[in-house]
Design a protein around this motif. Sequence first.
Motif, PDB file in Angstrom:
ATOM      1  N   PHE A 173      57.172 -14.742  38.492  1.00 30.55           N
ATOM      2  CA  PHE A 173      58.591 -15.072  38.342  1.00 30.55           C
ATOM      3  C   PHE A 173      59.475 -14.004  38.961  1.00 30.55           C
ATOM      4  N   ASP A 215      66.817 -12.769  40.072  1.00 31.12           N
ATOM      5  CA  ASP A 215      67.563 -12.442  41.280  1.00 31.12           C
ATOM      6  C   ASP A 215      69.015 -12.161  40.954  1.00 31.12           C
ATOM      7  N   THR A 266      74.728 -16.752  36.968  1.00 27.85           N
ATOM      8  CA  THR A 266      75.111 -15.414  37.415  1.00 27.85           C
ATOM      9  C   THR A 266      76.208 -14.778  36.572  1.00 27.85           C
ATOM     10  N   ALA A 307      67.292 -19.606  31.425  1.00 23.56           N
ATOM     11  CA  ALA A 307      67.144 -18.394  30.603  1.00 23.56           C
ATOM     12  C   ALA A 307      68.352 -18.072  29.739  1.00 23.56           C
ATOM     13  N   ARG A 339      76.542 -14.045  26.971  1.00 21.65           N
ATOM     14  CA  ARG A 339      76.962 -14.042  25.553  1.00 21.65           C
ATOM     15  C   ARG A 339      75.824 -13.553  24.663  1.00 21.65           C
TER      16      ARG A 339
HETATM   17  C1  LIG Z   1      64.039 -13.670  31.197  1.00 24.93           C
HETATM   18  C2  LIG Z   1      65.426 -13.738  31.786  1.00 24.93           C
HETATM   19  C3  LIG Z   1      65.591 -13.776  33.162  1.00 24.93           C
HETATM   20  C4  LIG Z   1      66.868 -13.833  33.704  1.00 24.93           C
HETATM   21  N1  LIG Z   1      66.993 -13.857  35.047  1.00 24.93           N
HETATM   22  C5  LIG Z   1      68.226 -13.822  35.568  1.00 24.93           C
HETATM   23  C6  LIG Z   1      68.393 -13.729  36.964  1.00 24.93           C
HETATM   24  O1  LIG Z   1      67.426 -13.709  37.683  1.00 24.93           O
HETATM   25  N2  LIG Z   1      69.644 -13.690  37.480  1.00 24.93           N
HETATM   26  C7  LIG Z   1      70.752 -13.743  36.682  1.00 24.93           C
HETATM   27  O2  LIG Z   1      71.858 -13.728  37.212  1.00 24.93           O
HETATM   28  N3  LIG Z   1      70.641 -13.829  35.332  1.00 24.93           N
HETATM   29  C8  LIG Z   1      69.395 -13.850  34.777  1.00 24.93           C
HETATM   30  N4  LIG Z   1      69.258 -13.902  33.437  1.00 24.93           N
HETATM   31  C9  LIG Z   1      70.473 -13.986  32.623  1.00 24.93           C
HETATM   32  C10 LIG Z   1      70.658 -15.427  32.155  1.00 24.93           C
HETATM   33  O3  LIG Z   1      70.670 -16.311  33.213  1.00 24.93           O
HETATM   34  C11 LIG Z   1      71.942 -15.533  31.384  1.00 24.93           C
HETATM   35  O4  LIG Z   1      73.030 -15.209  32.172  1.00 24.93           O
HETATM   36  C12 LIG Z   1      71.908 -14.605  30.219  1.00 24.93           C
HETATM   37  O5  LIG Z   1      70.704 -14.833  29.518  1.00 24.93           O
HETATM   38  C13 LIG Z   1      73.072 -14.840  29.318  1.00 24.93           C
HETATM   39  O6  LIG Z   1      73.110 -16.168  29.030  1.00 24.93           O
HETATM   40  P1  LIG Z   1      74.124 -16.731  27.969  1.00 24.93           P
HETATM   41  O7  LIG Z   1      75.493 -16.416  28.452  1.00 24.93           O
HETATM   42  O8  LIG Z   1      73.839 -18.229  27.958  1.00 24.93           O
HETATM   43  O9  LIG Z   1      73.809 -16.100  26.694  1.00 24.93           O
HETATM   44  C14 LIG Z   1      67.993 -13.850  32.862  1.00 24.93           C
HETATM   45  C15 LIG Z   1      67.857 -13.804  31.478  1.00 24.93           C
HETATM   46  C16 LIG Z   1      66.573 -13.737  30.942  1.00 24.93           C
HETATM   47  C17 LIG Z   1      66.437 -13.709  29.471  1.00 24.93           C
END
Ligand SMILES: Cc1cc2nc3c(=O)[nH]c(=O)nc-3n(C[C@H](O)[C@H](O)[C@H](O)COP(=O)(O)O)c2cc1C
Length: 448
Positions: free
Chosen positions: A55, A58, A133, A222, A334
């Motif tokens: 995985f 990015d 993002t 995620a 959040r």
């Molecule tokens: C395992 C994992 C991988 C993630 N990978 C990315 C990523 O590659 N790029 C990104 O911008 N955010 C990534 N995130 C952040 C999530 O996309 C998301 O913005 C963050 O979990 C907050 O989400 P929420 O606002 O719904 O709580 C990742 C989060 C987790 C837990």
Amino acid sequence: MSKSKQLKLGAFMRPVSIHTGAWRYPGALPDANFNFLALKKFIQKLEQGKFDAFFMADHLAVLNMPVNALKRSHTVTSFEPFTLLSALASVTEHIGLIATASTTYDAPFHIARRFASLDHISGGRAGWNIVTTANPDAALNFGLEAEMEHDERYRRAREFYDVVTGLWDSFADDAFIRDVETGIYFDPDKLHVLNHQGKYLSVRGPLNIARPIQGWPVIVQAGASEAGRQLAAETAEAVFAPAGNLEAGKALFADIKGRAQAIGRDPDSIKILPGALVIVGETVAEARAKREHLDSLVHYDSGIASLNSALGYDVSGFDPDSPLPEIPQTNAGRSSRERVVALAQRENLTIRQLARRIGSYGGLAFVGTPQTIADEMEQWLNEEGSDGFNIMFPFLPEGLNYFVDEVIPELQRRGIFRQEYEGKTLRENLGLARPTNRFFQPTAALIS
Ligand SMILES: Cc1cc2nc3c(=O)[nH]c(=O)nc-3n(C[C@H](O)[C@H](O)[C@H](O)COP(=O)(O)O)c2cc1C
């Protein structure tokens, strides 16, 4: 031995380690995150360990932190996911290739085409981690002054998903007849023009690439906020959202699968795979000592920067030896803010202690022997805390090799992890159905 429920395992490989001290650990490869030959060896070792997927997270901007912290970051540079995964597809056969792509700063036609290409090149092993993002600096790289509001980002993501999956369904699976006699290359009755007109997107289509081998690459998500969980319930087939302990895991598992069931989806069509940092030792004490040493390599500047990014708020101006003050809600992620504030209150931590904890990855960690780690994983599986994990390695190559050489055989011995890959595609190995084409019913030939 009856076929007990089996773990699904992803490997969190961009960054190659989530721990900010990883590159300084004795024997670690300092440039592992940006070293193609090393990454090639890592994915081949993971395939030897029968992992479901490699995985790649990015980000579309250098992580927003002060230069005092950035200069200490081993993840400041990394490969663009599609470029790296296409290269790694040619040196592997079974392991899934999951790339992250943003619905806020990219176009659905590009995203649909890139994932369809990766799926064809890899023989059906592609997966898309949908992110909106949360890094505010990304907006500045795309000609915008500020980032889109949190929930607005998710509403756009929901429409974006519909467009991308609609583009993947442009051609029926059996559209290409390539009849050299008649000169007909494909059956035009098996081509659909999307003509999407929505609130955020307008895309005519069709896509200029055949339907992916898996029908659709596997959809991953995620986010763990209210909006994030609902998007996961409506779209995801694997969820990487964090769960800091078994109780939180059970709650997330029940929440997302419950939401999916409420809209008529089979709860088994979503695999909950929280991230887990795994540190293995010959004894529990040895493993704990490794963790202690690794955490001691985190500089305060790195820790406070990781804390700020998790909170979506800069606390470096407060007295580090005082408790965390009230933190206002921002447009950033959040769920990460809620988790950190809860941790600070639960353990009454000062900002300095919190920075050290978050800087050295404050999330779920299994630290122990192959047997104690397998015990914990088996408990999560049996008590519906998760369907498996997205494994994060503490340092590389040793942390990865030790896991594949010692923990995997223990999981296989217990019958809770595969001995051999079940199928050819990521979907088949995850036990996920192949989506039917919403515009063309499968013909008898395809069903058989
Ligand atoms: C395992 C994992 C991988 C993630 N990978 C990315 C990523 O590659 N790029 C990104 O911008 N955010 C990534 N995130 C952040 C999530 O996309 C998301 O913005 C963050 O979990 C907050 O989400 P929420 O606002 O719904 O709580 C990742 C989060 C987790 C837990």
